[in-house]
Design a protein around this motif. Structure first.
Motif, short mmCIF file in Angstrom:
data_model
loop_
_atom_site.label_atom_id
_atom_site.label_comp_id
_atom_site.label_asym_id
_atom_site.label_seq_id
_atom_site.Cartn_x
_atom_site.Cartn_y
_atom_site.Cartn_z
N ASP A 222 7.94 -12.66 -0.90
CA ASP A 222 8.22 -13.29 -2.19
C ASP A 222 9.44 -12.67 -2.86
N PHE A 223 9.54 -11.34 -2.77
CA PHE A 223 10.67 -10.65 -3.38
C PHE A 223 11.98 -11.06 -2.71
N ARG A 224 11.99 -11.07 -1.38
CA ARG A 224 13.20 -11.48 -0.65
C ARG A 224 13.56 -12.94 -0.97
N TYR A 225 12.56 -13.79 -1.11
CA TYR A 225 12.80 -15.19 -1.44
C TYR A 225 13.46 -15.31 -2.82
N THR B 207 -1.09 -8.30 1.83
CA THR B 207 -0.57 -8.42 0.47
C THR B 207 0.82 -7.80 0.36
N ASP B 208 1.04 -6.68 1.03
CA ASP B 208 2.35 -6.03 1.04
C ASP B 208 3.40 -6.95 1.66
N LEU C 165 8.18 -7.04 -8.67
CA LEU C 165 8.34 -5.59 -8.53
C LEU C 165 7.04 -4.84 -8.80
N ASP C 166 6.25 -5.34 -9.74
CA ASP C 166 4.98 -4.69 -10.05
C ASP C 166 4.00 -4.75 -8.88
N ALA C 167 4.22 -5.67 -7.96
CA ALA C 167 3.35 -5.76 -6.79
C ALA C 167 3.54 -4.58 -5.84
N PHE C 168 4.57 -3.78 -6.06
CA PHE C 168 4.87 -2.66 -5.15
C PHE C 168 4.38 -1.32 -5.70
#
Length: 130
Positions: free
Chosen positions: A11-14, A4-5, A126-129
């Motif tokens: 996804d963030f980099r994309y 998941t990380d 961002l909330d995924a982190f």
């Protein structure tokens, strides 16, 4: 790191790359390179009145001689002017020309709209982190 990380980082980099591609395309429509646009933003967004080539080099993560060449090209395009410092005669400060201010205002409005459009997605990413 979990799967998941890794997915969240990917996804963030994309999303960042999509914004960068958007920006590069829009900037090119105005006859600028991304680096020229970033230099204009650095000068306009500076919190100091004495923007120097060294300041631009730092903001763009360039060596001073590369920043000097970039500023010279912006001068040729009538987007930046060098002025003697009023406080230190050994220094030269950079100023945007009226043409640059108009161009940057248009580009910044376009970029701001895109950032506002992307805000929910970026917040989710961002909330995924946590």
């Amino acid at each position: 790191m979990t799967d998941t990380d890794y997915a969240a980082l990917a996804d963030f980099r994309y999303a960042l790359r999509e914004f960068q591609a958007f920006s590069e395309s829009r900037v090119a429509e105005f006859g600028l390179t991304p680096q020229q646009h970033q230099a204009l933003l650095a000068i306009r967004g500076a919190t100091t009145d004495a923007v120097t080539i060294g300041y631009v080099a730092g903001r763009l993560i360039l060596k001073p001689h590369s920043a000097s060449g970039l500023i010279a090209r912006l001068e040729t395009l009538d987007l930046v002017a060098r002025q003697p410092s009023t406080t230190d005669g050994r220094r030269t400060v950079l100023e945007l020309t009226a043409r640059a201010q108009t161009l940057l205002e248009q580009l910044s409005a376009i970029h701001r709209e895109e950032v506002v459009r992307l805000r929910p997605l970026l917040k989710t990413l961002l909330d995924a982190f946590r």
